[in-house]
Write a protein that holds these residues in place. Structure first.
Motif, PDB file in Angstrom:
ATOM      1  N   ILE A   1     -26.553 -51.792 100.533  1.00  0.00           N
ATOM      2  CA  ILE A   1     -27.858 -51.284 100.114  1.00  0.00           C
ATOM      3  C   ILE A   1     -28.900 -52.388 100.197  1.00  0.00           C
TER       4      ILE A   1
ATOM      5  N   ASN B   1     -33.398 -50.323  93.621  1.00  0.00           N
ATOM      6  CA  ASN B   1     -31.959 -50.551  93.736  1.00  0.00           C
ATOM      7  C   ASN B   1     -31.225 -50.092  92.471  1.00  0.00           C
TER       8      ASN B   1
ATOM      9  N   GLY C   1     -24.928 -55.478  98.014  1.00  0.00           N
ATOM     10  CA  GLY C   1     -26.383 -55.413  97.988  1.00  0.00           C
ATOM     11  C   GLY C   1     -27.032 -56.672  98.499  1.00  0.00           C
TER      12      GLY C   1
ATOM     13  N   PHE D   1     -30.497 -57.690  94.490  1.00  0.00           N
ATOM     14  CA  PHE D   1     -29.627 -57.214  93.423  1.00  0.00           C
ATOM     15  C   PHE D   1     -29.358 -58.303  92.385  1.00  0.00           C
TER      16      PHE D   1
ATOM     17  N   ALA E   1     -23.391 -59.099  95.694  1.00  0.00           N
ATOM     18  CA  ALA E   1     -24.712 -59.373  96.271  1.00  0.00           C
ATOM     19  C   ALA E   1     -24.658 -60.712  96.983  1.00  0.00           C
TER      20      ALA E   1
END
Length: 377
Positions: free
Chosen positions: A228, A235, A253, A257, A275
C-alpha cells in the motif's frame, strides 16, 4: 496562504504582508523553503518543517554560518499543488531574492519547481520527494538528501520476495506521481526477481475515504500480501477498513506508515504491518542521538516520523555547504561544495553522486505492540 516564518521569532504573516520586500539584516542568511502546510500532504510538510527548525536551532546555537550569521528561512505553503509551487518559487526568487530554495515535497510539485530554479540559476535542495526522475533530469544545481522510489523498491522488493517469500501480491496505491512511480518500479523489480506475482493493481484518489470497493476487488484476487502506498490519514483508513472486511493478507507499506499518527489511528489493526523507512530512533549515531534529544527539548515529544529528520538532514547539509563554500549567494561555489559533501546526518554520513542524489539507505520495520521496530535479519 503565504507564510513568512523566522526562526526564533515564530513570525507568520498572511496575505499581503507576506509579499513585503525582504528586510533581513546583514547578519542573517536567508533561504526559501517550500512545503505543503495545508491541503494534501500537510501532515508530512509540517513534519519536514519541524525537523528543519531543530537543525536551524543547532546550527545557530553553534555559531551560525559564515562566521556568525544566523541561518533563517522564508516559508511558503504550496499545498502540494504545482501551480502554487511555481507561484511560491517565483515570489521567493524574484521578490525575496533568495539564491537557495529548499523544496518541494510532492513529486509533481518538485517537478514543477525544477524549471523555475534552473532558469533562475539558484540552488535547489530537495529534502523529501521520491520520484527517481528528479535527479535524472540533469538539473545542474539540484541536490536531493532523501531516498528515491527506486531505493525503496530495491530493498523492499528483495525483502518481500526473498526474506518473506511472498508468492502473490496486490498493489494498492494513490493515483499521483508518487504512487504511480512506486507501482511501476515495484512491478519491474518483482518481475526481475521472478516473484511475487502481482494479481491485482488498484489506484485510488487522494480525496477517497471509502475504500471498500477497491478492497473487495483486491480480496477477490486472493493475494498473499498487499503493498500500500498512501499518506496519513488515508493509510490508516485503508487498514481499518481492511479489518472491517476481515481481509487479512500480509501488509507492506511505504515509509508513510512508519508514523506515530498512523499508529494512533490504526491501534491494534496495524499489528504486524511492515514498512520501509529511512530512519528509526534505534539508529545509534551521534547525530541521531543529538537530533532526538533536541527535538524532544523543542517539542516536548520524540519524533514520531522519519519526515522530520528529512528536513533536519537537508538543513544540516545546507549549512555545511554554505560554510565550506564561504558564501550563500554564489551558486556555482555552493554547487561545488555540495558535490564534495561528507556530512554527518541522522543515519550516518551523506555524500552525493554526480547527479546530485544523496547516499541514503532504507530498511524494513515491523509494527509491534504499538511501535515500529527494525526487522532483525
Amino acid at each position: 496562504m503565504q507564510w513568512l516564518r523566522r526562526i526564533g521569532f515564530g513570525l507568520a504573516l498572511a496575505g499581503v504582508l507576506a509579499y513585503a520586500m525582504p528586510a533581513w539584516s546583514a547578519d542573517e542568511v536567508v533561504f526559501g523553503f517550500i512545503q505543503p502546510l495545508t491541503g494534501q500532504g500537510a501532515q508530512v510538510g509540517q513534519n519536514v518543517v519541524k525537523g528543519a527548525d531543530v537543525a536551524l536551532d543547532e546550527v545557530n546555537k553553534s555559531g551560525g554560518v559564515l562566521g556568525g550569521k544566523t541561518l533563517k528561512y522564508i516559508l511558503e505553503d504550496d499545498q502540494c499543488t504545482p501551480p502554487q509551487t511555481v507561484s511560491a518559487a517565483k515570489k521567493l526568487i524574484n521578490q525575496d531574492q533568495v539564491k537557495i530554495v529548499v523544496g518541494a515535497m510532492c513529486s509533481s510539485s518538485t517537478f514543477a519547481l525544477m524549471p523555475v530554479t534552473q532558469e533562475a540559476k539558484v540552488l535547489q535542495i530537495v529534502p523529501l520527494s521520491y520520484h527517481p526522475d528528479i535527479t535524472e533530469k540533469g538539473h545542474p544545481s539540484l541536490f536531493r538528501t532523501c531516498i528515491t522510489s527506486t531505493t525503496n523498491a530495491v530493498s523492499f522488493t528483495d525483502f518481500i520476495a526473498r526474506k518473506m517469500n511472498v508468492q502473490t501480491i496486490a498493489l494498492f496505491v494513490v493515483n499521483d506521481d508518487f504512487g504511480r512511480g512506486e507501482a511501476e518500479i515495484f512491478a519491474k523489480k518483482f518481475q526481475q526477481l521472478g516473484h511475487p506475482k502481482i494479481v491485482a493493481t488498484e489506484f485510488f484518489r487522494f480525496e477517497d475515504r471509502d475504500f471498500s470497493t477497491y478492497l473487495t476487488t483486491i480480496r477477490a484476487a486472493k493475494p498473499e500480501a498487499i503493498y500500500i502506498v498512501a499518506r496519513v490519514p488515508q493509510n490508516a483508513m485503508i487498514i481499518n477498513q481492511m479489518a472491517e472486511l476481515n481481509f487479512k493478507p500480509k501488509i507492506f507499506g511505504s515509509g508513510n506508515f512508519a508514523d506515530q499518527q498512523f499508529i494512533d489511528l490504526v491501534k491494534k489493526n496495524g499489528e504486524g504491518i511492515y514498512a520501509i523507512t529511512t530512519w528509526s530512533k534505534y539508529i545509534d549515531t551521534p547525530t541521531n542521538r543529538l537530533y532526538i534529544a533536541d527535538y524532544k527539548a523543542k517539542f516536548n515529544e520524540e519524533p514520531g516520523t522519519d519526515y522530520a529528520q528529512a528536513g533536519y538532514n537537508a538543513i544540516k547539509v545546507l549549512a555545511d555547504a554554505i560554510n565550506r563554500a564561504g558564501t550563500a549567494t554564489d551558486v556555482p561555489k555552493l554547487v561545488e561544495a555540495l558535490r564534495k559533501s561528507k556530512v554527518s546526518i541522522t543515519t550516518g554520513t551523506l555524500t552525493f553522486d554526480a547527479k546530485g542524489q544523496g547516499s541514503v539507505g532504507v530498511f524494513p520495520m515491523r509494527l509491534e505492540s504499538g511501535e515500529f521496530k527494525p526487522v532483525k535479519s
